[in-house]
Design an enzyme around this catalytic site. Structure first.
Site, mmCIF file in Angstrom:
data_model
loop_
_atom_site.group_PDB
_atom_site.id
_atom_site.type_symbol
_atom_site.label_atom_id
_atom_site.label_comp_id
_atom_site.label_asym_id
_atom_site.label_seq_id
_atom_site.Cartn_x
_atom_site.Cartn_y
_atom_site.Cartn_z
ATOM 1 N N PHE A 151 0.800 -1.225 0.000
ATOM 2 C CA PHE A 151 0.000 0.000 0.000
ATOM 3 C C PHE A 151 0.834 1.276 0.000
ATOM 4 O O PHE A 151 0.327 2.346 -0.339
ATOM 5 C CB PHE A 151 -0.941 0.012 1.222
ATOM 6 C CG PHE A 151 -0.264 0.416 2.510
ATOM 7 C CD1 PHE A 151 -0.023 1.758 2.792
ATOM 8 C CD2 PHE A 151 0.150 -0.535 3.437
ATOM 9 C CE1 PHE A 151 0.612 2.136 3.974
ATOM 10 C CE2 PHE A 151 0.781 -0.165 4.609
ATOM 11 C CZ PHE A 151 1.020 1.182 4.870
ATOM 12 N N GLU A 178 -5.194 -3.729 -2.108
ATOM 13 C CA GLU A 178 -6.624 -3.413 -2.024
ATOM 14 C C GLU A 178 -6.868 -2.131 -1.219
ATOM 15 O O GLU A 178 -7.949 -1.554 -1.279
ATOM 16 C CB GLU A 178 -7.404 -4.597 -1.421
ATOM 17 C CG GLU A 178 -7.037 -4.986 0.004
ATOM 18 C CD GLU A 178 -5.802 -5.893 0.098
ATOM 19 O OE1 GLU A 178 -4.903 -5.792 -0.757
ATOM 20 O OE2 GLU A 178 -5.738 -6.685 1.062
ATOM 21 N N SER A 228 5.120 -7.028 3.377
ATOM 22 C CA SER A 228 5.704 -7.347 4.683
ATOM 23 C C SER A 228 6.491 -8.661 4.607
ATOM 24 O O SER A 228 6.232 -9.506 3.744
ATOM 25 C CB SER A 228 4.591 -7.464 5.712
ATOM 26 O OG SER A 228 3.653 -8.419 5.274
ATOM 27 N N CYS A 283 9.688 1.487 3.264
ATOM 28 C CA CYS A 283 10.541 0.360 3.640
ATOM 29 C C CYS A 283 11.970 0.834 3.872
ATOM 30 O O CYS A 283 12.780 0.106 4.415
ATOM 31 C CB CYS A 283 10.496 -0.728 2.580
ATOM 32 S SG CYS A 283 11.221 -0.195 1.046
#
Ligand code: NAD
Length: 491
Positions: A151, A178, A228, A283
């Site tokens: 996301f 989503e 993740s 990240c």
């Protein structure tokens, strides 16, 4: 309320699934659209793969110089529509408009690099590998691949893979997160105008079940995942078990080491930008800031001041430095991790919990947080928070700091601030991370370089971007040829 459609075989088509999830503006909780999810999206995957398989057969015979022409058009269209795309990113993801513009810039740079495919795909040839025998290697496309995106970069991450995949002659399917599917809908409106064959690139919305259908489909040959570490590990295992090539980029817990000989003013500002940019949902966001030396010195105060100066609010407001986190669930998780840190013994010198922003009371805001003296033997110091939380640590020597980094499970990024070339070299040499920054706070590789990542931050061999992407999206074929002179008819 609009239910998003897939883009399959060049057409906007309704999902086979009637289950949907709301897509939310995290600054207001307003529902922006409904996105299809659920097991019935497997039918959408089947349709998208069938379209891509058919289109790819002709595409692989299209000369590489022709294959990159739609990418040149895409670059221009992305530039022309950058502002609209950036606004969409801010609305669905929450980051500031400046961060969203920067994200689209990084996407465009990947298109530019992939436009060099006529050179990048060239291979190797040697005459007379044995007497009268020549040997060469060619790169051929792998087939149809897919990208499963997270996301936090709705516009950029797909571009670590897509332009390379198609320029190499593959078909491609994109499954956006989503939580943020709207940016890719806009990107597909542009892809439609570029001249790619219908069905070569398809968009399928969905969640976990959609991903499973992609991983299990026999005609999907490559899987490019970013998300993740827990999910990356599962994706790597499952896709590999189904015989696919996989590159699965995972989570992170990034350290920045500040040595006493660093330019402290520069370091403090950059540390603040690294920890709080995108509300810590990068990240490559720094999370553990380690000062080194006999005393904490001025750097601690400068870092604290940088954290305090960040203005939190709605990302389209130009005066704002930091937007919300993605969801109510994420806000609750970040706040509970702050509480856990305090329980483990950290001091909350800046506590961003319970934030309420005037005019955006329903938004999922966490203000900048600084936890000092986070215990090295606790859990928080090794846990990815993915929110605007800085852990301030202090160690005596650079060796202790490097050992601390190397003791962690992740290996996405490690940075050092120093004015010493010798310390910089020792750090670059020893730190166990795939992306290293020296006097840099977000060591994001440019498109020419692989987006590296080590340890729990990456599962696979070849990363996204640059030459790694070319290798990932091609399979090598070695040809050994003998053409005896005596077979030639004389003319
Ligand atoms: P996520 O792992 O929850 O989701 C990523 C994608 O996987 C989404 O498309 C989602 O629909 C799908 N998914 C989720 N659970 C699944 C399951 N059980 N089975 C199959 N598919 C599943 O990640 P996120 O919350 O969207 O993104 C944030 C994470 O991504 C952070 O950990 C961050 O560090 C990481 N990230 C890593 C990089 C990198 O380059 N290493 C870049 C960006 C983000």
């Amino acid at each position: 309320m609009e239910t998003l459609r897939n883009h399959i075989q060049g057409e906007w088509t309704a999902s086979a699934s009637t289950d949907t999830l709301p897509v939310e503006n995290p600054a207001t909780s307003e529902t922006l659209a409904q996105v299809p999810i659920g097991p019935d999206t497997a039918a959408d995957v089947n349709a998208a793969v069938a379209a891509a398989v058919t289109a790819q057969r002709a595409w692989r015979e299209t000369p590489v110089g022709d294959r990159v022409q739609p990418l040149f058009r895409l670059k221009l269209l992305l530039e022309e529509h950058r502002e609209d795309l950036a606004r969409t990113i801010t609305l669905e993801c929450g980051k500031t408009i400046g961060e969203a513009r920067g994200e689209m810039q990084r996407a465009i740079e990947n298109v530019e690099v992939a436009c060099g495919m006529p050179v990048l795909m060239q291979s190797e040839f040697i005459e007379d590998i044995a007497r009268g025998i020549d040997e060469f290697m060619i790169r051929q496309p792998v087939g149809v691949g897919c990208c499963i995106a997270p996301f936090n970069f709705p516009g950029m991450i797909v571009f670590w893979f897509l332009p390379y995949a198609v320029a190499c002659g593959n078909g491609f399917i994109i499954k956006p997160s989503e939580k943020v599917p709207l940016t890719m809908v806009k990107v597909f409106e542009l892809l439609d105008q570029c001249g790619f064959p219908k069905g070569l690139i398809n968009l399928v919305h969905g969640g976990r079940e959609t991903v499973d259908a992609l991983l299990e489909h026999p005609d999907i040959k490559t899987v490019s995942f970013v998300g993740s570490s827990t999910v990356a590990r599962q994706i790597y295992a499952k896709a590999s078990a189904h015989g696919k090539r996989v590159q699965a980029q995972g989570g992170a817990k990034n350290p920045i080491i500040v040595l006493p000989d660093a330019d402290l003013e520069m370091a403090a500002k950059i540390v603040g930008d690294s920890v709080y940019g995108c509300a810590g949902q990068r990240c490559l966001a720094a999370s553990n800031i380690v000062t080194v030396g006999d005393e904490k010195g001025d750097v601690r105060d400068a870092i604290l001041a940088a954290a305090e100066s960040k203005r939190t609010g709605f990302g389209l407001d130009d005066a704002v430095d930091m937007g919300p986190v993605i969801s109510a669930e994420s806000k609750a998780r970040v706040e509970s991790l702050i509480a856990q840190g305090i329980q483990e013994g950290a001091k909350p010198v800046l506590d961003g919990r319970g934030a309420s922003i005037d005019g955006y009371e329903k938004g999922h805001f966490v203000r900048p947080t600084v936890l000092e003296d986070v215990p090295l033997d606790g859990d928080l110091v090794r846990t990815e928070i993915f929110g605007p939380v800085m852990s301030l640590l202090h160690l005596k020597t650079i060796d202790e700091a490097i050992d601390f980094i190397n003791g962690g499970a992740y290996g996405n990024m490690a940075c050092l601030f120093t004015s010493s070339g010798a310390h910089a070299r020792a750090f670059r040499y020893r730190a166990q991370a795939g992306n290293i920054g020296i006097n840099i706070g977000v060591a994001a590789p440019m498109a020419q370089f692989p987006f590296s990542g080590w340890k729990e931050s990456f599962f696979g061999d070849l990363h996204g971007q640059g030459k790694h992407a070319v290798e990932f999206f091609t399979q090598t074929k070695v040809v050994v040829e003998r053409w005896p002179k005596e077979w030639s008819r004389q003319f």
